[in-house]
Design an enzyme around this catalytic site. Structure first.
Site, PDB file in Angstrom:
ATOM      1  N   LYS A 167       0.873  -1.188   0.000  1.00 41.52           N
ATOM      2  CA  LYS A 167       0.000   0.000   0.000  1.00 41.52           C
ATOM      3  C   LYS A 167       0.903   1.228   0.000  1.00 41.52           C
ATOM      4  O   LYS A 167       1.438   1.621   1.031  1.00 41.52           O
ATOM      5  CB  LYS A 167      -0.870  -0.031   1.261  1.00 41.52           C
ATOM      6  CG  LYS A 167      -2.202   0.692   1.148  1.00 41.52           C
ATOM      7  CD  LYS A 167      -2.111   2.151   0.808  1.00 41.52           C
ATOM      8  CE  LYS A 167      -1.954   3.056   2.010  1.00 41.52           C
ATOM      9  NZ  LYS A 167      -1.815   4.480   1.639  1.00 41.52           N
ATOM     10  N   CYS A 208      13.696   9.716   7.729  1.00 42.20           N
ATOM     11  CA  CYS A 208      13.351   9.349   9.101  1.00 42.20           C
ATOM     12  C   CYS A 208      14.555   9.497  10.014  1.00 42.20           C
ATOM     13  O   CYS A 208      14.479  10.121  11.061  1.00 42.20           O
ATOM     14  CB  CYS A 208      12.813   7.936   9.137  1.00 42.20           C
ATOM     15  SG  CYS A 208      13.897   6.744   8.368  1.00 42.20           S
ATOM     16  N   GLU A 224       9.361  16.884  15.222  1.00 43.50           N
ATOM     17  CA  GLU A 224      10.053  16.411  14.014  1.00 43.50           C
ATOM     18  C   GLU A 224       9.730  17.343  12.850  1.00 43.50           C
ATOM     19  O   GLU A 224       8.587  17.406  12.403  1.00 43.50           O
ATOM     20  CB  GLU A 224       9.584  14.985  13.684  1.00 43.50           C
ATOM     21  CG  GLU A 224      10.352  14.382  12.529  1.00 43.50           C
ATOM     22  CD  GLU A 224       9.780  13.048  12.044  1.00 43.50           C
ATOM     23  OE1 GLU A 224       8.560  12.832  12.150  1.00 43.50           O
ATOM     24  OE2 GLU A 224      10.569  12.239  11.545  1.00 43.50           O
ATOM     25  N   GLU A 259       8.459   1.007  11.788  1.00 43.52           N
ATOM     26  CA  GLU A 259       9.551   1.989  11.641  1.00 43.52           C
ATOM     27  C   GLU A 259       8.894   3.355  11.626  1.00 43.52           C
ATOM     28  O   GLU A 259       8.330   3.765  10.606  1.00 43.52           O
ATOM     29  CB  GLU A 259      10.323   1.744  10.338  1.00 43.52           C
ATOM     30  CG  GLU A 259      11.041   0.411  10.270  1.00 43.52           C
ATOM     31  CD  GLU A 259      12.277   0.346  11.158  1.00 43.52           C
ATOM     32  OE1 GLU A 259      12.594   1.346  11.840  1.00 43.52           O
ATOM     33  OE2 GLU A 259      12.905  -0.726  11.198  1.00 43.52           O
TER      34      GLU A 259
END
Ligand code: NAD
Length: 482
Positions: free
Chosen positions: A183, A290, A388, A256
């Protein structure tokens, strides 16, 4: 191309796939528009799939799984190499589509690097030793630990490294005898569909299927009774939603998730020598990574020198449309992310922080370009540090005592990566061992390797990818005892 002559190599002459061919294979004239984040121009159109399409895809890959698992490991290894050949043969059109849709430059650690990484990762996954076979107990009737396939793996991905992360999810799953439903992110579906189109040409039917769609398709996958494991890469909030949706089926998960990686610069560094490493640690993929360096703690003795060396490096890095060969930095992939970065830099400016570079986007310019931004003398509690940013803006925080920097690095509820920068590797390792992060790099940041396990601490997720540990994560341990 027809599938699958197990060891037949694929060369560029076999495919000669053009960009137009590739786009035509994945675009649907009646689908939703996908726009280039650098120009706002139309890249292509994606057909949004539904929960019913997900059911069909899951049924197809489940039906294909026993035959795939029954192949020998040597066959699966050979097919992973053929898949890598096919990607290499189609590398230029894949990179062009990735650059147009994601925004990343063709060059530097951009689209060509990502496509090359997909092929390299497939080959490394093929070369990874299989786990299992350990015996314990009486040699005549030992207990043996083996790893069986999980079955059907669902792979849900983000928009920052769409092709690479898809390969990170599907390569180990395939090696261990699973089949996969992918996906892709709604922001970068065409890149993933194109990658899987290339793989479809060389892999057996239905070992991998894609279902492009929105959040509801991802949520459907997480709750699906016929999906045995979900590999998810994305935000912490979505990871939490996946944990909830997967509870009823007790689904195995690898998560993750987001990070806010700290780097600690010790007072003994040579600022000139580390400046370029610091820059790319923070600005790889224009900060949309990330495990990028997202808050930099610098000892007061070298603070000004590090700030000025970093500013010199940053000033020289060209940002612009990805297809222009000279650029090494690109736009934010989507407007929502641009707004997050712009808002966080504003919060720092309003607090009295010093903008060393950037922080001045042109609101009239086309595309989602936010300039390379360095922010000094920022308070550790400022939102630009505590949240972030996932974009090209790095806060640089001054410290005087390394204990203070370690405490600040560990203060947040995420812990994906971290780094320590020093001329004394032993001193750096000592600090590294005290940081709450899945990986701590010394004198670099964010480099991943297919044989080195990678995963997060705290709310950056759980489970490991890469290497033998990554193969174990897409398998079920079984002990045969006696
Ligand atoms: P996101 O969580 O918004 O979306 C990721 C994927 O999850 C998309 O495909 C989305 O459609 C899907 N999704 C959304 N809601 C869902 C739900 N309820 N159930 C199932 N699937 C759902 O993340 P993003 O904005 O695409 O990516 C950026 C984030 O990803 C950042 O936080 C970044 O740090 C993180 N990230 C982590 C890693 C890592 O390896 N740890 C790598 C890349 C990105």
């Amino acid at each position: 191309m027809t599938a699958p002559a197990v060891s037949a190599p694929v060369s560029p002459e076999d495919t000669a796939l053009t960009y137009d061919d590739l786009l035509a294979a994945v675009t649907d004239p009646s689908g939703r528009e996908v726009l280039d984040p650098a120009t706002g121009e139309l890249v292509g159109r994606v057909r949004e799939r539904t929960a019913a399409d997900l059911d069909d895809a899951v049924a197809a890959v489940r039906a294909a799984q026993p035959a795939w698992a029954a192949r020998s490991d040597a066959d699966r290894v050979a097919l992973l190499h053929v898949a890598a050949d096919a990607i290499e043969a189609a590398a230029e059109p894949l990179a062009e589509l990735l650059s147009r849709e994601q925004g990343k430059p063709l060059n530097g650690t951009g689209a060509r690097f990502e496509v090359g990484g997909c092929a390299a990762w497939l080959r490394a996954t093929a070369a990874t030793p299989l786990p299992g076979g350990e015996t314990v107990g009486d040699p005549d009737t030992p207990a043996v630990l083996n790893y069986r396939p999980v079955g059907v793996v669902g792979a849900i991905g983000p928009w920052n490294w769409p092709m690479m992360i898809t390969i990170w999810q599907i390569a180990p799953a395939l090696r261990m005898g699973n089949t996969v439903v992918v996906k892709p992110s709604e922001h970068t579906p065409l890149s993933v569909l194109a990658l899987l189109h290339v793989l479809d040409g060389v892999l057996p039917a239905d070992v991998v299927r894609a279902v492009a769609g929105g959040r509801e398709v991802g949520a459907g996958m997480a709750g699906h009774p016929d999906v045995d494991k979900v590999m998810f890469t994305g935000s912490t909030a979505t990871g939490q939603a996946i944990i909830r949706s997967s509870a009823d089926t007790v689904k195995r998960l690898t998560l993750e998730l987001g990070g806010n990686d700290a780097g600690i610069v010790l007072p003994d560094v040579d600022p000139q020598a580390i400046a370029e490493g610091l820059f790319w640690g923070a600005f790889i993929n224009t900060g949309q990574t990330c495990a990028a360096l997202k808050r930099l703690y610098v000892h007061t003795d070298v603070y000004d020198a590090v700030c000025s060396a970093l500013t010199e490096v940053a000033r020289a890095m060209p940002m612009g449309r990805g297809l222009d060969e000279e650029n090494v930095l690109g736009p934010l992939q989507n407007r929502a992310q641009y707004e997050i970065v712009a808002g966080l830099v504003e919060s720092a400016r309003e607090s009295g922080a010093r903008i060393l570079l950037g922080g001045d986007p042109d609101p009239q310019a086309p595309g989602n370009f936010y300039p390379t931004t360095l922010v000094a003398d920022v308070d550790d509690a400022n939102p630009l540090v505590a949240q972030e940013q996932f974009g090209p803006a790095l806060p640089i925080i001054r410290y005087t005592d390394v204990e203070e920097a370690i405490a600040a690095a560990n203060r947040l509820d995420v812990g994906l990566g971290a780094s320590v920068w020093s001329s004394d590797r032993d001193a750096a390792r000592e600090v590294a061992g005290r940081l709450e992060a899945g990986t701590v790099w010394i004198n670099s940041h964010g480099m991943v390797h297919p044989f080195i396990p990678f995963g997060g601490h705290k709310r950056s997720g759980y489970g490991l990818e890469f290497g033998v540990e990554g193969l174990k994560a897409v398998a079920v341990p079984q002990i045969i005892n006696g």
